[in-house]
Scaffold this motif. Structure first.
Motif, PDB file in Angstrom:
ATOM      1  N   ILE A   1       0.774  -1.308   0.089  1.00 39.93           N
ATOM      2  CA  ILE A   1       0.027   0.065  -0.077  1.00 39.93           C
ATOM      3  C   ILE A   1       0.924   1.317  -0.019  1.00 39.93           C
ATOM      4  O   ILE A   1       1.572   1.543   0.802  1.00 39.93           O
ATOM      5  CB  ILE A   1      -0.815   0.320   1.231  1.00 39.93           C
ATOM      6  N   VAL A   2       0.983   1.865  -1.017  1.00 44.22           N
ATOM      7  CA  VAL A   2       1.655   3.066  -1.171  1.00 44.22           C
ATOM      8  C   VAL A   2       0.606   4.338  -0.940  1.00 44.22           C
ATOM      9  O   VAL A   2      -0.416   4.598  -1.495  1.00 44.22           O
ATOM     10  CB  VAL A   2       2.135   3.486  -2.468  1.00 44.22           C
ATOM     11  N   HIS A   3       1.150   5.080   0.374  1.00 40.17           N
ATOM     12  CA  HIS A   3       0.172   5.954   0.957  1.00 40.17           C
ATOM     13  C   HIS A   3      -0.054   7.142  -0.122  1.00 40.17           C
ATOM     14  O   HIS A   3       0.822   7.399  -1.061  1.00 40.17           O
ATOM     15  CB  HIS A   3       0.900   6.326   2.280  1.00 40.17           C
ATOM     16  N   PRO A   4      -1.043   7.985   0.126  1.00 44.42           N
ATOM     17  CA  PRO A   4      -1.358   8.986  -0.783  1.00 44.42           C
ATOM     18  C   PRO A   4      -0.104   9.773  -0.950  1.00 44.42           C
ATOM     19  O   PRO A   4       0.631  10.302   0.088  1.00 44.42           O
ATOM     20  CB  PRO A   4      -2.383   9.645  -0.272  1.00 44.42           C
ATOM     21  N   PRO A   5       0.055  10.612  -2.137  1.00 47.69           N
ATOM     22  CA  PRO A   5       0.970  11.630  -2.040  1.00 47.69           C
ATOM     23  C   PRO A   5       0.809  12.872  -1.203  1.00 47.69           C
ATOM     24  O   PRO A   5      -0.387  13.230  -0.756  1.00 47.69           O
ATOM     25  CB  PRO A   5       1.106  12.148  -3.665  1.00 47.69           C
TER      26      PRO A   5
END
Length: 291
Positions: free
Chosen positions: A231-235
């Motif tokens: 899971i890549v967290h939001p920018p």
């Protein structure tokens, strides 16, 4: 006296049944009830599903529906349901048709006018998200990335500016190169949650900056074992303005001061006025607006 629901025949339909992703205790009571009452079980792998059914003392005729024969086998399932059978479909683990076989089968059954009944349960996507601490409500499930580096990086680049958490599945033999690509393509300060072996004995869930993820994998050979949810967290907010908002803002600020341009762009696109105002100043400062 009414008949017990456990002995009431199910109406003819395809029952899409979620099964545990690791811990067998995660099977739902409704899933067990449905599996006990259907006429037969269609499975991604009859050996895997046979073991699951045996664990819960359920004996049913099994039929194999895998990715390579899904479209053709669907006709057989439709014929059985039309003839009056209740048929369950299970994948090897988790919810069918979520990066697993099942979508083609469901589409074919629905196209034939036959009822599809979802029986919810375990899913690696929601399991990982529930432990990731992603504050934004927006997330995109992408599933598996392309195995070839060029295609993988191109797909990551197309997702980089989305103002949402990005959820991927990845296999252990590709996790290192995938995280290295993510650290290169995305802002390496973005957070990433790595969830491996979910619900199993060696379950591991860590959150760290993308820049540190390759080193975490290299620190212990066990860290690269098992199936991963990434899971890549939001920018950061200032990076999250999408292309359409930028296009609208660019048009408006050509004729208006930043405050008004940002206000109108916010009304048109739904983006934050403060966010757009900052972007307007950065793109094209207007001295007349600095009062």
């Amino acid at each position: 006296m009414s008949e017990s629901p456990h002995h009431t025949p199910l109406f003819p339909a395809l029952y899409v049944v979620a099964t545990p992703i690791g811990n067998l205790g995660d099977i739902t009571l409704r899933a067990l009830d449905i599996l006990q009452r259907v006429d037969r079980v269609a499975a991604e792998d009859t050996r895997v599903s046979g073991q699951l059914l045996a664990h819960f003392n359920i004996s049913k005729p099994l039929m194999s529906i895998r990715e390579h024969n899904e479209r053709e086998a669907a006709a057989g399932v439709v014929a059985r349901i039309v003839a009056g059978e209740a048929v369950a479909y299970v994948s090897d683990a988790g919810t069918p048709a979520v990066s697993d076989p099942g979508a083609r089968l469901v589409a074919a059954v629905r196209a034939a006018g036959v009822k599809v009944v979802p029986i919810p349960g375990a899913s690696a996507v929601t399991t990982a998200l529930s432990a990731a601490g992603v504050e934004s409500g927006a997330w995109l499930f992408h599933g598996f990335l392309p195995p070839k580096p060029g295609a993988r990086r191109a797909q990551l680049q197309s997702l980089a500016a989305l103002p949402a958490a990005l959820v991927f599945y990845e296999a252990p033999h590709r996790i290192e190169e995938t995280l290295a690509d993510m650290a290169d393509v995305f802002d390496s300060a973005r957070g990433v949650t790595l969830a491996r072996e979910l619900t199993k004995r060696f379950e591991t869930i860590v959150t760290l900056p993308l820049a540190d993820a390759p080193a975490w994998l290299a620190a212990d050979t066990n860290n690269v074992r098992g199936e991963f949810v990434v899971i890549v967290h939001p920018p950061a907010t200032e990076v999250a303005v999408d292309a359409e908002a930028m296009r609208v803002l660019d048009i408006l600020q050509g004729a208006l001061p930043p405050t008004l341009a940002a206000k109108l762009a916010s009304q048109i696109t739904g983006r934050s006025k403060a966010e757009l105002y900052k972007m307007s100043l950065a793109l094209k400062p207007h001295p007349q607006d600095a009062e």
